[in-house]
Design a protein around this motif. Structure first.
Motif, PDB file in Angstrom:
ATOM      1  N   ALA A  87      11.793  10.323  -7.941  1.00  0.00           N
ATOM      2  CA  ALA A  87      11.685   8.626  -8.406  1.00  0.00           C
ATOM      3  C   ALA A  87      10.548   9.132  -9.880  1.00  0.00           C
ATOM      4  CB  ALA A  87      10.676   8.082  -7.714  1.00  0.00           C
ATOM      5  N   ALA A  88      10.232   8.537 -10.777  1.00  0.00           N
ATOM      6  CA  ALA A  88       9.004   8.764 -11.589  1.00  0.00           C
ATOM      7  C   ALA A  88       7.712   8.523 -10.870  1.00  0.00           C
ATOM      8  CB  ALA A  88       9.327   8.007 -12.888  1.00  0.00           C
ATOM      9  N   SER A  89       7.969   7.851  -9.406  1.00  0.00           N
ATOM     10  CA  SER A  89       6.670   6.946  -9.327  1.00  0.00           C
ATOM     11  C   SER A  89       5.953   8.164  -8.486  1.00  0.00           C
ATOM     12  CB  SER A  89       6.225   5.958  -9.273  1.00  0.00           C
ATOM     13  OG  SER A  89       5.155   5.669  -8.310  1.00  0.00           O
ATOM     14  N   ASP A  90       4.281   8.013  -8.866  1.00  0.00           N
ATOM     15  CA  ASP A  90       3.857   8.843  -7.221  1.00  0.00           C
ATOM     16  C   ASP A  90       3.360   8.011  -6.150  1.00  0.00           C
ATOM     17  OD1 ASP A  90       3.928  11.011  -8.613  1.00  0.00           O
ATOM     18  OD2 ASP A  90       1.588  10.597  -9.824  1.00  0.00           O
ATOM     19  N   GLU A  91       3.961   6.989  -6.694  1.00  0.00           N
ATOM     20  CA  GLU A  91       3.354   5.957  -5.110  1.00  0.00           C
ATOM     21  C   GLU A  91       4.749   4.799  -4.960  1.00  0.00           C
ATOM     22  OE1 GLU A  91       0.016   3.966  -5.232  1.00  0.00           O
ATOM     23  OE2 GLU A  91      -1.202   5.928  -4.554  1.00  0.00           O
TER      24      GLU A  91
END
Ligand code: PLP
Length: 352
Positions: A87-91
């Motif tokens: 995923a690109a997101s950290d969350e």
């Protein structure tokens, strides 16, 4: 205690079943082989490749990546793990209908991702508008179910795949239970019907493989590469599975079950189970019970608590959905004669 294995002649609640005789024999032969170390155990590794190829054929995937997992829980967890790591997101957030199996709660818990559950429609299926409203920049994975655990429903897979693609999220289909019914239906559910990244399809459920034999399939190798870790002390140098040592019995049993049954015996099983579900639903309706119309062969119906307890006291293994309906899964061991006997018990406890 002198323990004996469960007899299946009154089991209506389970998604497990008697293994196919050929699968049981194969499992017995490979009890000590570890498919987790294919360089040391090449024969069971070859059987795993063969099982994977057939699972790919069942699920519309020509050159499948994946493996025979410990079960649907592990396969679902691996789908979430791959999505999190790519995923690109950290969350990262996983968006799924409320009808998903509870294994996704475990996956979210273990992997530290947020699970956003979206209410289903009136027919217990994922609602594409509600899913579209729930996805956002941080969505790493959209999940759909092809054969829900409680009501046997198949989500609108192509629509949900399009929503995932639009959100730049991965898309996973959980066909752990439904995967050996769906090829003989009109449903659009697999890699050939929509843009899926991963899919769960369990030989140890309707596939009649011995436990443990789950199926984890991925469209491309990159998914497995994202999951792989180096394995210094083994002859094999990397492992993408969650478990280290795995059951040779499960892998060899899955390969034998698939060899023996795909496609003809699975088709026969589906047709028999679907006819049994229709018979049961009609028998229950004739007796005045409120029945949720079956999708895949699983019948849920309203049953007062006293009657539920009374049939269980007669030895029937029966369970309830989260919303309280009794549910009967028409697994391969569930025969017409069993269902007739069950209806007789229901009549007797009502009178008594
Ligand atoms: N997914 C679905 C749709 C299921 O019905 C189940 C179990 O019934 C699972 C996943 C979990 O599979 P397992 O119990 O093999 O881990």
């Amino acid at each position: 205690m002198d323990a004996t294995p469960q007899e299946f002649d009154r089991v209506l609640s389970s998604m497990c079943t008697r293994p196919h005789p050929a699968a049981a024999r194969a499992a017995q032969r490979f009890l000590a082989d570890n498919p987790g170390d294919p360089a040391t155990y090449p024969d069971v590794a070859a059987l795993e490749e063969r099982a994977l190829d057939t699972l790919g054929t069942v699920a519309g995937l020509d050159d499948p990546a994946g493996y025979v997992a410990g079960g649907g829980t592990e396969a679902n967890l691996q789908a979430v793990r791959a999505a999190r790591d790519l995923a690109a997101s950290d969350e990262p957030v996983v968006v799924a209908p409320t009808s998903v199996h509870f294994s996704f709660q475990k996956a979210a818990d273990v992997l530290g991702v947020t699970l956003r559950l979206v209410p289903t429609d009136d027919d217990h299926r994922a609602d594409p508008d509600a899913v579209a409203a729930a996805v956002g920049d941080e969505t790493a994975l959209v999940v759909a179910v092809a054969g829900t655990t409680e009501f046997g429903r198949v989500d609108p897979i192509p629509e949900l795949a399009a929503i995932a693609a639009e959100a730049d999220a991965r898309f996973h289909v959980d066909a752990a239970w439904g995967g050996f019914h769906l090829p003989f239906t009109e449903h659009e559910w697999h890699f050939g019907h929509a843009s899926l990244d991963t899919l769960t399809i369990d030989p140890h459920k309707v596939g009649r493989a011995p436990i443990p034999a789950g199926g984890f399939l991925a469209r491309d190798r990159a998914t497995l590469d994202a999951l792989a870790v180096e394995t210094p002390y083994l002859e094999t140098t990397a492992q993408a599975t969650l478990a280290g040592t795995r059951s040779g019995a499960g892998v060899a049993g899955a390969a034998a079950a698939l060899d023996a049954q795909w496609p003809d015996e699975y088709r026969e099983n589906h047709e028999r189970a679907a006819a049994n579900a229709t018979y049961l639903a009609e028998g229950l309706r004739d007796r005045g019970y409120d029945v949720v119309p079956p999708g895949l062969p699983l019948v849920a119906f309203d049953l007062p608590e006293s009657a539920f307890d009374a049939v269980r006291a007669e030895g029937w293994r029966l369970s309830r959905t989260g919303s309280g309906e009794a549910r009967i899964v028409c697994m391969p061991h569930v025969t017409r004669a069993m269902l007739e006997a069950f209806l007789e018990t229901l009549d007797a406890v009502r009178v008594g």
